[in-house]
Write an enzyme that holds these catalytic residues in place. Structure first.
Site, PDB file in Angstrom:
ATOM      1  CB  CYS A  77      -1.003  -0.040   1.147  1.00  0.00           C
ATOM      2  SG  CYS A  77      -2.347   1.174   0.931  1.00  0.00           S
ATOM      3  CG  HIS A 180      -4.271  -3.032   2.456  1.00  0.00           C
ATOM      4  ND1 HIS A 180      -3.436  -2.593   3.465  1.00  0.00           N
ATOM      5  CD2 HIS A 180      -4.834  -1.911   1.942  1.00  0.00           C
ATOM      6  CE1 HIS A 180      -3.493  -1.284   3.560  1.00  0.00           C
ATOM      7  NE2 HIS A 180      -4.335  -0.844   2.638  1.00  0.00           N
ATOM      8  CD  GLU A 182      -2.547  -5.659   5.123  1.00  0.00           C
ATOM      9  OE1 GLU A 182      -2.805  -4.460   5.382  1.00  0.00           O
ATOM     10  OE2 GLU A 182      -1.895  -6.009   4.109  1.00  0.00           O
TER      11      GLU A 182
END
Length: 201
Positions: A77, A180, A182
């Protein structure tokens, strides 16, 4: 395998740490220069504004160490954007590790930030790249951003939201993902696992 998540002072560090823990990797979150220099791999997270993030790196005396880092490095990001030469957000020079410039997205009547799930399209450079192994065309990942890097020769995967932009970039052993990982489910976990499996230079 030692992985250091660089402590940039950004808000998403704990979620990135947990994403690696789900992969069986106990990462270390650190701003210690010796720990960063001795890590096998580095992860540069980021959420927020580029100028503040670069200020944080400057205050923590991390800029020269990151620029000189020989080991594989993944920025995610804002962390990806910080790897480039310059960001229009705050008109700030970034780390200059990967070529590119971050500019505000021009998306017409679409809303900014670009937030939510969108698809990846691999480029010719990314088709057989080990970072994207097991990630197919049109796989969905999760984005939250208003600024982006234009596609270039180092783009491994792109995405479209009112304009085409670089979703994954890479040159040598330095990489960035605008989305992202995650928060991107199985696809994001695959990218992180691929990064962990990369051999260093």
């Amino acid at each position: 395998m030692s992985l250091v998540i660089v402590d940039t002072g950004c808000a998403n560090i704990s979620s990135v740490y947990c994403a690696f823990k789900r992969l069986g990797v106990e990462a270390k979150v650190s701003r210690d220069l010796d720990e960063i220099k001795n890590a096998a791999k580095l992860l540069l997270p980021g959420v927020g504004a580029a100028r503040q993030a670069m200020s944080n790196l400057q205050q923590r005396d991390l800029i020269d160490t990151l620029k000189a880092a020989p080991q594989p490095l993944l920025g995610i990001c804002l962390g990806m954007q910080l790897l480039t030469d310059h960001s229009e957000e705050g008109d700030v020079d970034c780390l200059g590790i990967l070529p590119g410039e971050v500019k505000r997205m021009q998306v017409g009547k679409l809303r900014l930030p670009h937030m939510g799930w969108n698809t990846l399209t691999t480029t010719e450079a990314g088709d057989n790249h080990p970072l994207l192994a097991g990630i197919g065309a049109e796989d969905y990942v999760y984005f939250v951003h208003s600024f982006a890097v234009a596609p270039s020769a180092i783009t491994l995967a792109s995405c479209d939201y009112g304009q085409s932009f670089a979703a994954v970039i890479g040159q040598g052993n330095k990489f960035g993902a605008q989305f992202h990982p995650e928060r991107s489910g199985k696809v994001g976990a695959t990218l992180l696992q691929n990064f962990l499996s990369l051999k260093g230079d």
